[in-house]
Write a protein that holds these residues in place. Structure first.
Motif, PDB file in Angstrom:
ATOM      1  N   ALA A  43       5.035  17.638  -4.004  1.00 34.56           N
ATOM      2  CA  ALA A  43       4.456  19.107  -4.429  1.00 34.56           C
ATOM      3  C   ALA A  43       3.200  19.444  -3.321  1.00 34.56           C
ATOM      4  O   ALA A  43       3.107  20.510  -2.641  1.00 34.56           O
ATOM      5  N   LEU A  44       2.542  18.498  -3.042  1.00 34.93           N
ATOM      6  CA  LEU A  44       1.114  18.615  -2.245  1.00 34.93           C
ATOM      7  C   LEU A  44       1.622  18.194  -0.907  1.00 34.93           C
ATOM      8  O   LEU A  44       0.574  18.908   0.008  1.00 34.93           O
ATOM      9  N   GLY A  45       2.400  17.465  -0.422  1.00 36.61           N
ATOM     10  CA  GLY A  45       2.338  16.917   0.946  1.00 36.61           C
ATOM     11  C   GLY A  45       2.478  17.996   2.146  1.00 36.61           C
ATOM     12  O   GLY A  45       1.863  17.903   3.018  1.00 36.61           O
ATOM     13  N   GLY A  46       3.365  18.739   1.881  1.00 36.16           N
ATOM     14  CA  GLY A  46       3.682  19.907   2.964  1.00 36.16           C
ATOM     15  C   GLY A  46       2.156  20.957   3.070  1.00 36.16           C
ATOM     16  O   GLY A  46       2.134  21.180   4.180  1.00 36.16           O
ATOM     17  N   GLY A  47       1.819  21.209   2.047  1.00 36.06           N
ATOM     18  CA  GLY A  47       0.552  22.123   2.308  1.00 36.06           C
ATOM     19  C   GLY A  47      -0.666  21.100   2.686  1.00 36.06           C
ATOM     20  O   GLY A  47      -1.463  21.934   3.339  1.00 36.06           O
ATOM     21  N   ILE A  48      -0.769  20.240   2.415  1.00 36.20           N
ATOM     22  CA  ILE A  48      -1.969  19.146   2.865  1.00 36.20           C
ATOM     23  C   ILE A  48      -1.891  19.326   4.334  1.00 36.20           C
ATOM     24  O   ILE A  48      -2.578  19.435   5.330  1.00 36.20           O
ATOM     25  N   ALA A 104       9.653  29.339  -1.526  1.00 34.90           N
ATOM     26  CA  ALA A 104       8.050  29.522  -1.546  1.00 34.90           C
ATOM     27  C   ALA A 104       7.121  28.876  -0.662  1.00 34.90           C
ATOM     28  O   ALA A 104       6.364  29.573  -0.064  1.00 34.90           O
ATOM     29  N   PHE A 105       7.284  27.731  -0.415  1.00 32.92           N
ATOM     30  CA  PHE A 105       6.443  26.836   0.766  1.00 32.92           C
ATOM     31  C   PHE A 105       6.513  27.419   2.070  1.00 32.92           C
ATOM     32  O   PHE A 105       5.499  27.417   2.901  1.00 32.92           O
ATOM     33  N   THR A 106       7.862  27.687   2.636  1.00 28.15           N
ATOM     34  CA  THR A 106       7.993  28.380   3.885  1.00 28.15           C
ATOM     35  C   THR A 106       7.271  29.592   4.141  1.00 28.15           C
ATOM     36  O   THR A 106       6.408  29.843   5.084  1.00 28.15           O
ATOM     37  N   THR A 107       7.322  30.282   2.916  1.00 30.44           N
ATOM     38  CA  THR A 107       6.527  31.619   3.069  1.00 30.44           C
ATOM     39  C   THR A 107       5.155  31.340   3.026  1.00 30.44           C
ATOM     40  O   THR A 107       4.128  31.970   3.781  1.00 30.44           O
ATOM     41  N   THR A 108       4.368  30.413   2.090  1.00 25.63           N
ATOM     42  CA  THR A 108       2.980  30.273   2.124  1.00 25.63           C
ATOM     43  C   THR A 108       2.569  29.658   3.705  1.00 25.63           C
ATOM     44  O   THR A 108       1.485  29.912   3.952  1.00 25.63           O
ATOM     45  N   GLY A 109       3.308  28.821   4.144  1.00 28.38           N
ATOM     46  CA  GLY A 109       3.343  28.352   5.494  1.00 28.38           C
ATOM     47  C   GLY A 109       2.892  29.506   6.641  1.00 28.38           C
ATOM     48  O   GLY A 109       2.395  29.338   7.566  1.00 28.38           O
ATOM     49  N   ALA A 110       3.925  30.379   6.623  1.00 25.60           N
ATOM     50  CA  ALA A 110       4.048  31.542   7.616  1.00 25.60           C
ATOM     51  C   ALA A 110       2.781  32.405   7.114  1.00 25.60           C
ATOM     52  O   ALA A 110       2.157  32.922   8.108  1.00 25.60           O
ATOM     53  N   LEU A 111       2.209  32.612   6.029  1.00 26.00           N
ATOM     54  CA  LEU A 111       1.147  33.341   5.798  1.00 26.00           C
ATOM     55  C   LEU A 111      -0.159  32.705   6.252  1.00 26.00           C
ATOM     56  O   LEU A 111      -1.000  33.309   6.985  1.00 26.00           O
ATOM     57  N   ILE A 112      -0.240  31.231   5.911  1.00 26.95           N
ATOM     58  CA  ILE A 112      -1.685  30.674   6.669  1.00 26.95           C
ATOM     59  C   ILE A 112      -1.539  30.642   8.114  1.00 26.95           C
ATOM     60  O   ILE A 112      -2.485  31.016   8.512  1.00 26.95           O
ATOM     61  N   GLY A 122       3.827  28.799  16.599  1.00 28.90           N
ATOM     62  CA  GLY A 122       3.003  28.224  15.494  1.00 28.90           C
ATOM     63  C   GLY A 122       3.292  28.442  14.298  1.00 28.90           C
ATOM     64  O   GLY A 122       3.263  27.614  13.388  1.00 28.90           O
ATOM     65  N   ILE A 123       3.686  29.776  14.046  1.00 29.86           N
ATOM     66  CA  ILE A 123       4.167  30.202  12.865  1.00 29.86           C
ATOM     67  C   ILE A 123       5.770  29.532  12.261  1.00 29.86           C
ATOM     68  O   ILE A 123       5.605  29.091  11.023  1.00 29.86           O
ATOM     69  N   VAL A 124       6.649  29.400  13.201  1.00 31.22           N
ATOM     70  CA  VAL A 124       7.656  28.612  13.009  1.00 31.22           C
ATOM     71  C   VAL A 124       7.215  27.147  12.583  1.00 31.22           C
ATOM     72  O   VAL A 124       7.794  26.676  11.490  1.00 31.22           O
ATOM     73  N   ILE A 125       6.421  26.396  13.425  1.00 28.58           N
ATOM     74  CA  ILE A 125       6.079  25.150  13.021  1.00 28.58           C
ATOM     75  C   ILE A 125       5.408  24.723  11.727  1.00 28.58           C
ATOM     76  O   ILE A 125       5.756  24.074  10.751  1.00 28.58           O
ATOM     77  N   LEU A 126       4.523  25.890  11.491  1.00 32.25           N
ATOM     78  CA  LEU A 126       3.655  25.647  10.310  1.00 32.25           C
ATOM     79  C   LEU A 126       4.369  25.824   9.079  1.00 32.25           C
ATOM     80  O   LEU A 126       4.249  25.429   8.177  1.00 32.25           O
ATOM     81  N   ALA A 127       5.316  27.155   9.131  1.00 33.97           N
ATOM     82  CA  ALA A 127       6.149  27.422   8.004  1.00 33.97           C
ATOM     83  C   ALA A 127       7.068  26.359   7.653  1.00 33.97           C
ATOM     84  O   ALA A 127       7.278  25.985   6.416  1.00 33.97           O
ATOM     85  N   THR A 128       7.764  26.001   8.605  1.00 34.25           N
ATOM     86  CA  THR A 128       8.718  24.748   8.623  1.00 34.25           C
ATOM     87  C   THR A 128       8.099  23.526   7.780  1.00 34.25           C
ATOM     88  O   THR A 128       8.605  22.744   7.126  1.00 34.25           O
ATOM     89  N   LEU A 129       6.920  23.022   8.404  1.00 35.24           N
ATOM     90  CA  LEU A 129       6.467  21.950   8.128  1.00 35.24           C
ATOM     91  C   LEU A 129       5.788  21.882   6.709  1.00 35.24           C
ATOM     92  O   LEU A 129       6.091  21.082   5.739  1.00 35.24           O
TER      93      LEU A 129
END
Length: 204
Positions: A43-48, A104-112, A122-129
């Motif tokens: 749950a937390l790994g991608g966001g961290i 959900a997490f791809t979207t949060t990554g894109a937003l950040i 950068g958007i693609v990389i962060l959203a995907t990671l």
């Protein structure tokens, strides 16, 4: 409104991926501690990982909220397993929550990424990671090559969603619309990939 969208997507992702990680642990016969660790790390790994890349202290380390939702997801998985123990072997019990979490997490990554002012790349990389990071960590903890690297049409869904987010924002639409486009694209394409067993070409 952007913060509200982020919070909603983050909660959905945390619970979904905690359920997925816990189900993986249950399949492998781990004890309650192992189930909890795998569920929380999924749950937390991608966001961290995402937060570290944009030079932020990870949100999961600043408040108890993310950890609480992850624990709730672990609890849901354990209760579900106790009630429907024989059905846990059905792959859809992992793949469907996983698709929701990925969306959900791809979207949060894109937003950040958008908030950090990074480039299209950068958007693609962060959203995907953000979308795939937790699942990769859980597979590594189980001593497996992450499925995203060998088996599935998975990371591609996140990439397509991130591109959709960028194109929507660049076309003059708001962040809300871009978020809906991103989440919808990832979820629909991932569900199609599951139903029709889509895979990328292999050379061995």
């Amino acid at each position: 409104m952007v913060n509200e969208i982020f919070m909603l997507m983050n909660i959905i992702g945390l619970i979904s991926f905690a359920v997925v990680g816990s189900f993986k642990a249950l399949r492998e016969g781990l004890d309650l501690f192992g189930i909890t660790v795998l569920g929380i790390m999924t749950a937390l790994g991608g966001g961290i990982t995402r937060d570290l890349l944009v030079n932020h202290i990870p949100n999961a380390l600043k408040s108890f909220t993310d950890f609480s939702f992850a624990l709730f997801g672990v609890w849901l998985a354990v209760v579900f397993y106790r009630i429907f123990k024989r059905d846990i072997s059905n792959r859809f019990f992992i793949l469907i929550p996983d698709a929701i979490g990925l969306s959900a997490f791809t979207t949060t990554g894109a937003l950040i990424a958008h908030d950090a002012g990074v480039s299209f790349f950068g958007i693609v990389i962060l959203a995907t990671l953000t979308g795939i990071g937790g699942g990769m960590i859980s597979d590594i903890l189980l001593g497996k090559i992450p499925n995203v690297l060998k088996d599935d049409f998975y990371a591609s869904c996140a990439i397509i969603g991130a591109v959709g987010f960028y194109v929507t924002v660049s076309s003059g639409f708001g962040i809300n619309t871009a978020s809906v486009v991103c989440a919808s694209l990832v979820l629909m394409i991932r569900i199609m990939a599951i139903l029709y067993n889509w895979k990328l070409p292999r050379f061995s």
